[in-house]
Enzyme design. Sequence first.
Site, PDB file in Angstrom:
ATOM      1  N   HIS A 401     -18.234  13.375 148.631  1.00  0.00           N
ATOM      2  CA  HIS A 401     -19.494  13.207 149.366  1.00  0.00           C
ATOM      3  C   HIS A 401     -19.403  14.056 150.629  1.00  0.00           C
ATOM      4  O   HIS A 401     -18.600  13.772 151.530  1.00  0.00           O
ATOM      5  CB  HIS A 401     -19.718  11.740 149.719  1.00  0.00           C
ATOM      6  CG  HIS A 401     -19.946  10.870 148.525  1.00  0.00           C
ATOM      7  ND1 HIS A 401     -19.540   9.552 148.469  1.00  0.00           N
ATOM      8  CD2 HIS A 401     -20.542  11.125 147.333  1.00  0.00           C
ATOM      9  CE1 HIS A 401     -19.869   9.040 147.295  1.00  0.00           C
ATOM     10  NE2 HIS A 401     -20.479   9.970 146.592  1.00  0.00           N
ATOM     11  N   GLU A 404     -19.209  12.700 154.389  1.00  0.00           N
ATOM     12  CA  GLU A 404     -18.130  11.788 154.787  1.00  0.00           C
ATOM     13  C   GLU A 404     -16.942  12.610 155.297  1.00  0.00           C
ATOM     14  O   GLU A 404     -15.883  12.709 154.679  1.00  0.00           O
ATOM     15  CB  GLU A 404     -17.754  10.898 153.608  1.00  0.00           C
ATOM     16  CG  GLU A 404     -18.914  10.007 153.174  1.00  0.00           C
ATOM     17  CD  GLU A 404     -18.653   9.247 151.897  1.00  0.00           C
ATOM     18  OE1 GLU A 404     -17.544   9.392 151.327  1.00  0.00           O
ATOM     19  OE2 GLU A 404     -19.541   8.505 151.445  1.00  0.00           O
ATOM     20  N   HIS A 497     -12.745   8.589 151.047  1.00  0.00           N
ATOM     21  CA  HIS A 497     -14.178   8.531 151.335  1.00  0.00           C
ATOM     22  C   HIS A 497     -14.397   8.106 152.781  1.00  0.00           C
ATOM     23  O   HIS A 497     -13.447   7.796 153.514  1.00  0.00           O
ATOM     24  CB  HIS A 497     -14.877   7.525 150.407  1.00  0.00           C
ATOM     25  CG  HIS A 497     -15.104   8.041 149.023  1.00  0.00           C
ATOM     26  ND1 HIS A 497     -16.349   8.358 148.535  1.00  0.00           N
ATOM     27  CD2 HIS A 497     -14.234   8.297 148.012  1.00  0.00           C
ATOM     28  CE1 HIS A 497     -16.243   8.788 147.300  1.00  0.00           C
ATOM     29  NE2 HIS A 497     -14.968   8.753 146.952  1.00  0.00           N
ATOM     30  N   GLU A 570     -11.695   3.959 151.801  1.00  0.00           N
ATOM     31  CA  GLU A 570     -12.861   4.140 152.657  1.00  0.00           C
ATOM     32  C   GLU A 570     -12.442   4.082 154.124  1.00  0.00           C
ATOM     33  O   GLU A 570     -11.890   3.086 154.578  1.00  0.00           O
ATOM     34  CB  GLU A 570     -13.894   3.040 152.382  1.00  0.00           C
ATOM     35  CG  GLU A 570     -14.399   2.987 150.950  1.00  0.00           C
ATOM     36  CD  GLU A 570     -15.545   3.940 150.712  1.00  0.00           C
ATOM     37  OE1 GLU A 570     -15.972   4.594 151.684  1.00  0.00           O
ATOM     38  OE2 GLU A 570     -16.015   4.022 149.567  1.00  0.00           O
TER      39      GLU A 570
END
Length: 745
Positions: A401, A404, A497, A570
Amino acid sequence: MKTCKDPYESFIKHHLQYYGLFAGRETPFQRSFSTNRPWEKVRRSRHLDIFPNSDDTGSDTEDDDTQTRRKSCFRTLEQVQVRSKQLVFDFDGDRPVPRLTEPRGLFTILSTTSSHQGVRWPIECEVIKDEVQHIEWEPPEPEPFYQPTGYELMPVPIGEGRGKVVFCIDSATKSLFYTRSRVGGSRGSVKGPIFCKADGDSSTLVFESRFQSGNLQKAVQIGAYDYELTLRTDLYTRKHTQWFYFQVRNMKAGVTYRFTIINLMKSRSLYCLGMKPLLYSERAAKDLGVGWRRVGSDIKYYRNQREYEGKALYSLTWTCQFPYEGDTCYLAHCYPYTYSDLQRYLTAVTSDPATALHCKLRVLCRSLAGNAVHVLTITSPSSSREAGRPKRAVVVTARVHPGETCSSWVMEGLLDFLLSDSPDARLLRDTFVFKVVPMLNPDGVVVGNYRCSLAGRDLNRNYCTLLRDSFPCVWHTRNMVKRLIAEREVVLYCDFHGHSRKNNVFMYGCDNKKGIAPHVHSRVFPLMMSKNTSDKFSYKSCKFKVHRSKEGTGRIVMWKLGINNSYTMESTFGGSTLGSRKGTHFSTKDLKSLGYHFCDTLLDYFDPDTAKVVHWCLTELNALLRKEIQQKLGREVDSDSLDNISLSDIESSTSGSNSTESDGLPAHLLYVTDKEIKRKKKHLKTRKERNKLRQHRVHSTAPKLAHQDTKVMYLFTYLTISLIWFMAYAICSKLYKTFICFILC
């Protein structure tokens, strides 16, 4: 000798003539040529790298004269300074035969001189020529969260046609889908950044975002120091506005400016929990060495009165002051990390002889726009730590992504540690083979997308795809892992991420089976990670439920390929709510430290001494799970019924993702499909529809049939009357003749 017409042959001819190595022509250099032991070792080592099973020590059947001649040649090389390392010399009998060395490996030539060399953009994108590069800086103290007062303003969007447009660029979506790319983007001349100026007004801010990862679409001045901003959506989509990064110039020092972004699409954000935007001043970086820092007051994230395609839009507003008059500053959602930043980092890695020994850089594939997707193989030169047993493998990826960016900083910290001289790093290289893909979506990073690639779709929902040409990055990554699994055991996979709704760092794993004892091991690594970095990593935020809607993610696809320890890590855009770092933002140093802690946890998890896993983590995990199950069920649970409970049923779903809005075929295939459907207009009909269509045809043809019947009737009547008149005439004629004959007689 004839002149070579081919440029390559001409180059080789002049190159060899320089050393006098053509047959029939001897120079003092050639007569004095020799190959002593050091040169022979270089040639021999390079030859063995290519043909490890070959024997380059010479044949035992060589006669003594040949050996004597070679030894006499070896003695004189010490007196000659060889000027080239591109030639290797073989022997045809006693005569040296030159040849070019074999290439070490093929990979993209990375450049540090130009930010646009090799970086491909869609042809619709206008790109400024100025290079944008920022310094790294660590604040002396952790930067605290913003504390809301409850009196923050919530400006209402002014609407179209009002205010003064000071910046507006083409959306770069002249077509509905990606067509082609070129280095530097559009061939046309780049227009000035200000499109509408007030007469004689020199206090207006000058905006710009036509550089890597920039995505400001429009800026409208609605007050003397008040600006309303609109972000560009991900290219070839109408969604995903959360990341922002743009340039501001022509400011006044000591003046409070207000910025309001009016087209954000997420209902919640870390700005509701105290996160501040980032500011970078070029003058502060040059004079004081200060880089990105958190700024802003009167910060508010709220739903505004606008809608887009039936969905509510949200606004982020904040005020700030710029430190210098007439400075060039940048505002961003998180610390930017561009494709050129990665290229510069990889150039430094490959140009360092110390790291080149245990790091190989290759191009995994080319993205949709033609940008290189790099893969690094990091391990010690030895074939295996234990003879006869291949090393186990660890696969790490990041930046699927593009918005990010914190995942790239974590990845850089991991690479810094793995390529260092630390004893732990050497132990990891001796134990594992690391396959690292640092940037899976370079196209999205280049154009400033938040979530999608140039296919207009989320790559992290397409790891199962068969469309190699539409999703090359994830297709080749999956197949690389498949080949790796066939060669050796892959013990862990992790995809880095960033998260826009939660603070701290946490992991998503895979566990949807019943029973605790056989499947609790997937939770050990995250628990160890929380122990190693207790002020940043939250085990309570970790989730292990496998959702059907996320079966195309890298985490679940790799798990189904057979990698039991498959995770998504994350890292928050904001900061920590744990321990000594509670209420403070993460800096780039904090994010890099997570890469180090990830490697440290690998050593703990795969320690031959299983005491940490068995006695420390498993015991604690069983107690935590029993407590969580009891809270969910509201009753005591014994050991016998514990194994019959699904661990996934007691967990809530993962949040922060809106990728379902970007599922489906790539934009160009979707457009072709719609076009074909509109052109053909063919579909199966039910019996009721067919009967209605038949009745309609009967009714529509009835007037035509009636008209035709009338014509036939008129024709038939005319013929009948004509026939009657003819017969009457014939009869009358015959009677007349008979009457005349009777008279005459």
